[in-house]
Design a protein around this motif. Structure first.
Motif, PDB file in Angstrom:
ATOM      1  N   ARG A 119      -1.294   2.974  -4.502  1.00  0.00           N
ATOM      2  CA  ARG A 119      -2.817   4.072  -5.366  1.00  0.00           C
ATOM      3  C   ARG A 119      -1.044   5.243  -5.843  1.00  0.00           C
TER       4      ARG A 119
ATOM      5  N   SER B 152       0.617  -0.961  -0.561  1.00  0.00           N
ATOM      6  CA  SER B 152       0.085   0.194  -0.163  1.00  0.00           C
ATOM      7  C   SER B 152       1.174   1.096  -0.239  1.00  0.00           C
ATOM      8  N   ASN B 153      -0.112   2.653  -0.179  1.00  0.00           N
ATOM      9  CA  ASN B 153       1.019   3.361  -0.118  1.00  0.00           C
ATOM     10  C   ASN B 153       1.552   4.220   1.243  1.00  0.00           C
TER      11      ASN B 153
ATOM     12  N   THR C   7      -8.475   3.079 -11.761  1.00  0.00           N
ATOM     13  CA  THR C   7      -8.974   2.825 -10.668  1.00  0.00           C
ATOM     14  C   THR C   7      -8.771   1.431  -9.391  1.00  0.00           C
ATOM     15  N   ASP C   8      -8.266   0.876 -10.514  1.00  0.00           N
ATOM     16  CA  ASP C   8      -8.016  -1.141 -10.763  1.00  0.00           C
ATOM     17  C   ASP C   8      -7.807  -1.078 -11.622  1.00  0.00           C
TER      18      ASP C   8
ATOM     19  N   LEU D 188      -1.039   1.086  -9.381  1.00  0.00           N
ATOM     20  CA  LEU D 188      -2.219   1.373 -10.060  1.00  0.00           C
ATOM     21  C   LEU D 188      -0.954   2.920 -11.328  1.00  0.00           C
TER      22      LEU D 188
ATOM     23  N   LEU E 155      -3.446  -3.259  -4.225  1.00  0.00           N
ATOM     24  CA  LEU E 155      -3.605  -1.903  -4.759  1.00  0.00           C
ATOM     25  C   LEU E 155      -2.169  -0.882  -3.820  1.00  0.00           C
TER      26      LEU E 155
ATOM     27  N   ARG F  81       4.869   2.935 -11.452  1.00  0.00           N
ATOM     28  CA  ARG F  81       3.527   3.054 -11.675  1.00  0.00           C
ATOM     29  C   ARG F  81       3.013   1.525 -12.939  1.00  0.00           C
TER      30      ARG F  81
END
Length: 464
Positions: free
Chosen positions: A464, A241-242, A327-328, A322, A462, A296
């Protein structure tokens, strides 16, 4: 197995300074708060483990001894050269054998049960009867028990045999299973010399008994394992994750060491170095190098495990970073993940007690091919060891079956890591193939019913 990817990440320790929130075994939300001691104090944990030990000795051991025709089981070892079965036999407060330790299990039948003797060392919280030598201390006739050591232990073992007169004596010798090959050459020589041919002639390998006792897990262990798996999931979710990854800056090694540090900060351990790999559109593994910066559009993969209360998890998940405006994950990548999910379904359905690992592998691969899935299956038992005791269900380089290790049978109350991969062309990447490698732990209960230890990954993590 841990070599499912063709390379392992060998990198130096990079300083990682990203601010990372904590995780919780009670929730799957990345960054959720976690207790300082997610599984209670060490004393709490030891109390629970001691109950597991007693259940294993009282429930599993008699059944397995009778199943394998072992009237007496003798397990001899020395300090820091413990038999692989040792963790399944001792209390949580015991970390090594004491000098020489000999455990003797004598099956006196269903009514009297299995007698448990410790010739050297303690009672392991009352689980064993400790036998010690009687030594005359002074001329007044005062005698005291002394701790057994060296030749004294062989004498006491011989006396135990002469008192009980077993017809079959199981020893841990095996050319197939490392878990059942704990009697060292030196220990066997000392034992044989002291006991003589009358008793050594009655000895036979206790292969299946040793393997299955290590593999056997109780109901409360499975309840705990769900919480342990939940914690492993949460660490992966936060790592992917971020909170941990900044696209264009974070390297794969940063994520690896964040995972290691997070486990350590929780007072827990792991049984292997985690790994994080990248697949990128238009790039080969060699072009990416050993420690790429995560960008990315990258597909991420991790292999991660947590150790607590002597139990181990083993989890492989997929992530996606992403692109701007996304968004996915792209549909082609989601289809690749769904294909490895389908292969998980197949192995899950084929896994059942009474079948050998090679039988499960063959049936799974036949179904995999009939459904047009390009993949490999390399699942393994798990529990007190990461690559645990029991039947192998393939190896990444032995898809035709594993002679010996793969011929052992699955038993109830055993756990497995369903580990596999499916390789799929991705239209959005110009038909470039992507490898979706997944691993989730499952538990079998006393009836043989298979359950996911927690759940299985059906959507990408995901970034982001």
């Amino acid at each position: 197995m841990k070599n499912t990817w063709s390379r392992r990440l060998l990198v130096p320790l990079f300083l990682f300074t990203s601010a990372c929130a904590t995780t919780s075994p009670a929730t799957s939300a990345p960054g959720a708060s976690v207790p300082e001691r997610p599984f209670g104090t060490l004393r709490d944990q030891a109390t629970r483990q001691q109950a597991w030990l007693r259940e294993r000795m009282e429930k599993a051991l008699p059944t397995l001894m009778r199943q394998y025709g072992i009237e007496m089981w003798v397990i001899s070892m020395r300090e820091y050269n413990e038999d692989p079965v040792f963790p399944a036999l001792v209390a949580p407060t015991t970390f090594a054998a004491r000098r020489r330790t000999i455990y003797v299990f004598h099956d006196r039948g269903p009514e009297l049960g299995v007698e448990r003797l410790a010739l050297g060392g303690g009672t392991q919280g009352g689980v064993y009867e400790a036998r010690r030598a009687q030594l005359q201390v002074d001329g007044g006739g005062v005698t005291r028990q002394a701790e057994l050591w060296g030749p004294d232990q062989w004498k006491v073992l011989k006396a135990v045999l002469e008192e009980r007169k077993p017809k079959v004596i199981g020893i841990n010798v095996s050319r197939t299973f490392a878990f059942a090959d704990g009697l060292t050459h030196g220990e066997y020589e000392g034992m044989a010399e002291a006991l003589g041919t009358e008793w050594t002639s009655r000895m036979k390998p206790a292969e299946g008994l040793a393997v299955d006792l290590i593999a056997w897990r109780g109901e409360d262990e499975a309840r705990f394992y769900e919480d342990l798996t939940k914690l492993a999931w949460n660490i992966i979710e936060t790592g992917f994750s971020n909170q941990v990854i900044t696209p264009g800056k974070t390297r794969t090694s940063d994520v690896v060491w964040w995972m290691r540090q997070r486990v350590n900060d929780l007072g827990l351990g792991t049984w292997f170095q985690p790994s994080v790999e990248v697949q990128r559109q238009g790039k080969t593994e060699e072009e990416l190098g050993q420690d790429p910066v995560i960008e990315r559009g990258d597909v991420l993969h991790c292999d991660f495990g947590v150790t607590a209360l002597r139990l181990n998890t083993d989890t492989q998940h997929m992530g996606y970073v992403l692109r701007e405006g996304e968004t996915d994950a792209p549909a082609g990548l989601k289809a690749a993940l769904a294909r490895s999910n389908r292969l998980q379904d197949i192995v899950f359905e084929e896994l059942r007690p009474g079948r050998t690992g090679n039988e499960i592998l063959k049936a799974s691969r036949e179904r995999m091919k009939s459904e047009g899935i390009e993949g490999t299956v390399y699942s393994h038992p798990i529990g007190l060891n990461g690559h645990g005791a029991g039947p192998m269900i393939g190896l990444w380089d032995r898809q035709e079956g594993v002679p010996g290790n793969g011929d052992h049978k699955v038993i109830p109350n055993q756990w497995f890591s369903i580990e596999l991969q499916a390789t799929s062309p991705v239209p959005e990447w110009g038909g470039q193939k992507v490898r979706s490698a997944q691993e989730e732990d499952v538990t079998l209960d006393a009836t043989g019913k298979v359950r996911w230890a927690l759940k299985r990954q059906t959507a990408f993590h995901l970034v982001r």
